[in-house]
Design an enzyme around this catalytic site. Structure first.
Site, mmCIF file in Angstrom:
data_model
loop_
_atom_site.group_PDB
_atom_site.id
_atom_site.type_symbol
_atom_site.label_atom_id
_atom_site.label_comp_id
_atom_site.label_asym_id
_atom_site.label_seq_id
_atom_site.Cartn_x
_atom_site.Cartn_y
_atom_site.Cartn_z
ATOM 1 N N HIS A 68 40.328 52.335 33.565
ATOM 2 C CA HIS A 68 39.077 53.057 33.329
ATOM 3 C C HIS A 68 38.237 52.188 32.410
ATOM 4 O O HIS A 68 38.783 51.432 31.597
ATOM 5 C CB HIS A 68 39.327 54.374 32.584
ATOM 6 C CG HIS A 68 40.172 55.352 33.314
ATOM 7 N ND1 HIS A 68 41.535 55.391 33.191
ATOM 8 C CD2 HIS A 68 39.839 56.352 34.162
ATOM 9 C CE1 HIS A 68 42.004 56.368 33.941
ATOM 10 N NE2 HIS A 68 41.010 56.965 34.547
ATOM 11 N N ASP A 71 39.520 52.477 28.916
ATOM 12 C CA ASP A 71 40.868 51.967 28.602
ATOM 13 C C ASP A 71 40.724 50.581 27.981
ATOM 14 O O ASP A 71 41.573 50.126 27.222
ATOM 15 C CB ASP A 71 41.722 51.795 29.868
ATOM 16 C CG ASP A 71 42.024 53.103 30.562
ATOM 17 O OD1 ASP A 71 41.954 54.157 29.907
ATOM 18 O OD2 ASP A 71 42.337 53.067 31.778
ATOM 19 N N MET A 102 41.669 47.400 41.069
ATOM 20 C CA MET A 102 40.922 48.676 41.091
ATOM 21 C C MET A 102 40.348 48.974 39.711
ATOM 22 O O MET A 102 40.972 48.682 38.695
ATOM 23 C CB MET A 102 41.885 49.793 41.529
ATOM 24 C CG MET A 102 41.331 51.186 41.513
ATOM 25 S SD MET A 102 41.497 52.043 39.923
ATOM 26 C CE MET A 102 42.932 53.068 40.205
ATOM 27 N N GLU A 195 39.810 60.799 44.549
ATOM 28 C CA GLU A 195 41.148 61.342 44.230
ATOM 29 C C GLU A 195 41.070 62.833 43.941
ATOM 30 O O GLU A 195 40.358 63.272 43.047
ATOM 31 C CB GLU A 195 41.713 60.589 43.014
ATOM 32 C CG GLU A 195 43.080 61.087 42.592
ATOM 33 C CD GLU A 195 43.662 60.284 41.438
ATOM 34 O OE1 GLU A 195 43.143 59.187 41.132
ATOM 35 O OE2 GLU A 195 44.641 60.763 40.841
ATOM 36 N N LYS A 197 42.722 66.737 43.094
ATOM 37 C CA LYS A 197 43.744 67.415 42.287
ATOM 38 C C LYS A 197 43.379 68.893 42.252
ATOM 39 O O LYS A 197 42.196 69.226 42.124
ATOM 40 C CB LYS A 197 43.757 66.825 40.869
ATOM 41 C CG LYS A 197 44.928 67.295 40.021
ATOM 42 C CD LYS A 197 44.952 66.570 38.683
ATOM 43 C CE LYS A 197 46.145 67.021 37.864
ATOM 44 N NZ LYS A 197 46.177 66.392 36.533
ATOM 45 N N GLU A 231 47.263 61.219 45.428
ATOM 46 C CA GLU A 231 48.327 61.064 44.424
ATOM 47 C C GLU A 231 49.459 62.035 44.739
ATOM 48 O O GLU A 231 49.229 63.230 44.936
ATOM 49 C CB GLU A 231 47.797 61.321 43.009
ATOM 50 C CG GLU A 231 48.941 61.333 41.996
ATOM 51 C CD GLU A 231 48.520 61.405 40.544
ATOM 52 O OE1 GLU A 231 47.551 60.721 40.169
ATOM 53 O OE2 GLU A 231 49.183 62.137 39.783
ATOM 54 N N HIS A 234 49.636 65.256 42.683
ATOM 55 C CA HIS A 234 48.522 66.191 42.850
ATOM 56 C C HIS A 234 48.687 67.036 44.108
ATOM 57 O O HIS A 234 48.411 68.232 44.098
ATOM 58 C CB HIS A 234 47.197 65.428 42.897
ATOM 59 C CG HIS A 234 46.892 64.731 41.608
ATOM 60 N ND1 HIS A 234 45.768 63.977 41.422
ATOM 61 C CD2 HIS A 234 47.581 64.683 40.430
ATOM 62 C CE1 HIS A 234 45.762 63.494 40.176
ATOM 63 N NE2 HIS A 234 46.862 63.906 39.562
ATOM 64 N N ASP A 259 48.157 56.674 44.731
ATOM 65 C CA ASP A 259 48.751 56.844 43.398
ATOM 66 C C ASP A 259 50.168 57.387 43.562
ATOM 67 O O ASP A 259 50.363 58.541 43.957
ATOM 68 C CB ASP A 259 47.914 57.818 42.549
ATOM 69 C CG ASP A 259 46.729 57.135 41.888
ATOM 70 O OD1 ASP A 259 46.512 55.928 42.125
ATOM 71 O OD2 ASP A 259 46.017 57.805 41.120
ATOM 72 N N ASP A 269 51.363 68.975 35.260
ATOM 73 C CA ASP A 269 51.164 67.648 35.853
ATOM 74 C C ASP A 269 52.090 66.638 35.157
ATOM 75 O O ASP A 269 51.829 66.215 34.037
ATOM 76 C CB ASP A 269 49.692 67.278 35.637
ATOM 77 C CG ASP A 269 49.357 65.900 36.135
ATOM 78 O OD1 ASP A 269 50.118 65.340 36.939
ATOM 79 O OD2 ASP A 269 48.309 65.375 35.703
ATOM 80 N N ASP A 271 53.521 63.494 36.286
ATOM 81 C CA ASP A 271 53.376 62.033 36.435
ATOM 82 C C ASP A 271 54.698 61.299 36.195
ATOM 83 O O ASP A 271 54.771 60.344 35.405
ATOM 84 C CB ASP A 271 52.294 61.494 35.483
ATOM 85 C CG ASP A 271 50.893 61.915 35.908
ATOM 86 O OD1 ASP A 271 50.685 62.199 37.104
ATOM 87 O OD2 ASP A 271 50.004 61.944 35.046
ATOM 88 N N ASP A 301 50.787 55.664 39.258
ATOM 89 C CA ASP A 301 50.023 56.427 38.280
ATOM 90 C C ASP A 301 50.984 57.411 37.624
ATOM 91 O O ASP A 301 51.007 58.599 37.954
ATOM 92 C CB ASP A 301 48.862 57.162 38.962
ATOM 93 C CG ASP A 301 47.963 57.834 37.940
ATOM 94 O OD1 ASP A 301 48.163 57.593 36.738
ATOM 95 O OD2 ASP A 301 47.079 58.603 38.334
HETATM 96 C C1 GLT Z 1 44.293 60.377 34.869
HETATM 97 C C2 GLT Z 1 44.702 61.174 36.069
HETATM 98 C C3 GLT Z 1 45.008 60.337 37.236
HETATM 99 C C4 GLT Z 1 43.838 59.540 37.750
HETATM 100 C C5 GLT Z 1 43.361 58.540 36.803
HETATM 101 C C6 GLT Z 1 42.092 57.927 37.341
HETATM 102 S S1 GLT Z 1 43.246 59.075 35.206
HETATM 103 O O1 GLT Z 1 45.407 59.845 34.234
HETATM 104 O O2 GLT Z 1 45.844 61.965 35.724
HETATM 105 O O3 GLT Z 1 45.567 61.053 38.284
HETATM 106 O O4 GLT Z 1 44.287 58.810 38.862
HETATM 107 O O5 GLT Z 1 40.953 58.454 36.794
HETATM 108 MN MN MN Z 2 46.046 59.541 39.811
HETATM 109 MN MN MN Z 3 48.472 62.819 37.865
#
Ligand code: GLT
Ligand code: MN
Ligand code: MN
Length: 400
Positions: A68, A71, A102, A195, A197, A231, A234, A259, A269, A271, A301
């Protein structure tokens, strides 16, 4: 097995799962740099500067680093500070042998985006969101990024009293159209990857799934410039089969980025490390990506458990890549398995005399309408999916 032999075979398999640039494994600065903060507790790890993250990624054999705007460059940096940071980061990436495939923009962290960014009710917030994104596009282009991800984490609601949901769609369309024109005007040649979610951090986020975006993209002024960034976590948060969504995006020519991570159903969430919660669905995903020869980034991600220190973060990142490569090998084994292939052939074979369908023709339709289907005979065909699935499990559990 003697200890020495066991050691040798371990290092042999470690060797064959070694990440290489052609695997296109990438991580976000925000993933390795995740400090383990959550809604209930503070950071457990120190801040790792971006240049150090680039060097760690080089050390563990990754190919790319994504970011980002903030970041890398603090939100209130002066132009001179920005230029110095970018210069030094480019050098760090070069030294580490890491590319920037990216870039994206943070339209969710700063409190100004509390009501969304492109869909916010305040026109000034919408204008700021656009300006911030244009600058993030400049930054990514300078670093060589070819994909620009847009994740609208704050584009949503807690109460639908605040705006009409179709108005949000219109505002989002207007913003993406604007970004496409800027892309053309500056000659950046980005491909945008949207993306989805379903929720978190908002109660409900517009564009809840990849499927929503696949419906939205054809309504844009430059649909060819825009695809999706599905993702794993998500889609799983929405209770969906992730691979199915990916397959539909692929089939539509819209899988611009992906992702990878993991998620337990019904949780926040998470991750998680790729393949760590549901290796079987991760297997179908990897098999799909490899079967169709998807050639984009394999972007993880995800982030390490909050219990880890930075050695643990390396274990986490290495684990993501290793699991992908193990599953890739399993997919090749599955494809080469004679018994599996025989079953696949059997289950889709046509009985003699089956009328041809496919493209419509008046004559073909006449034949089809007059055909007498023998449903009992059709039912005689076996569909040994239990066997097929168990063969898959045998492969995944390493006994086949
Ligand atoms: C954030 C989010 C991710 C996105 C990123 C891109 S930032 O951490 O949870 O799923 O892909 O903006
Ligand atoms: Mn993501
Ligand atoms: Mn996520």
């Amino acid at each position: 097995m003697t200890a020495k032999k066991k050691d040798e075979s371990m290092s042999k398999s470690n060797g064959s799962y070694e990440p290489k640039p052609e695997h296109k494994f990438s991580f976000g600065l925000w993933t390795l740099g995740n400090r383990g903060r959550d809604p209930f507790g503070d950071a457990v790890r120190r801040t790792m500067p971006p240049n150090e993250i680039a060097s760690v990624l080089g050390e563990i054999g990754a190919w790319g680093v994504n970011l980002h705007d903030n970041d890398l460059v603090p939100i209130d940096a002066t132009p001179a500070e920005r230029d110095r940071i970018v210069r030094e980061f480019k050098k760090a990436c070069q030294q580490a042998g890491i590319v920037v495939p990216m870039a994206t923009v943070s339209l969710f962290f700063h409190p100004v985006f509390r009501d969304g960014a492109f869909t916010a009710n305040d026109p000034e917030v919408r204008a700021y969101a656009l300006q911030k994104t244009l600058r993030a596009m400049d930054l990514g282009a300078e670093l060589g990024a070819k994909i620009f991800v847009l994740w609208g984490g704050r584009e949503g609601v807690e109460t639908d009293a605040c705006r009409r949901a179709d108005e949000a769609v219109k505002r989002l369309r207007g913003a993406v159209n604007y970004l496409c024109e800027y892309n053309i005007a500056r000659g950046y040649k980005y491909r945008f990857a949207l993306e989805a979610k379903p929720n978190e951090p908002r109660g409900d986020i517009y564009m809840a799934t990849t499927g929503h975006y696949l419906g939205f993209i054809p309504t844009l002024d430059h649909p060819e410039m825009v695809g999706v960034n599905p993702e794993v976590a998500h889609e799983q948060m929405a209770g969906l089969n992730f691979m199915h969504g990916v397959a539909q995006a692929w089939e539509a020519g819209k899988l611009f980025h992906i992702d990878l991570n993991d998620q337990a159903p019904g949780r926040y969430d998470q991750d998680l490390r790729f393949g760590s919660n549901n290796p079987k669905s991760a297997f179908w995903l990897v098999k799909f990506l490899e079967d169709v020869a998807y050639d984009g980034s394999r972007h993880f991600d995800a982030h390490a458990y909050r219990t880890e220190d930075y050695d643990g973060v390396k274990d986490f990142a290495r684990g993501c890549m290793r699991t992908y490569l193990i599953l890739k090998e399993k997919a090749a084994r599955w494809n080469a398995d004679a018994e599996i292939q025989a079953i696949l052939k059997e289950i889709s074979a046509a009985r003699p005399g089956t009328p041809k369908t496919g493209k419509y023709s008046a004559k073909g339709t006449e034949t089809l309408l007059s055909h007498a289907f023998d449903k009992d005979a059709i039912m005689e065909k076996r569909l040994p999916y239990e066997k097929l699935d168990q063969l898959t499990i045998d492969i995944l559990l390493g006994v086949r």
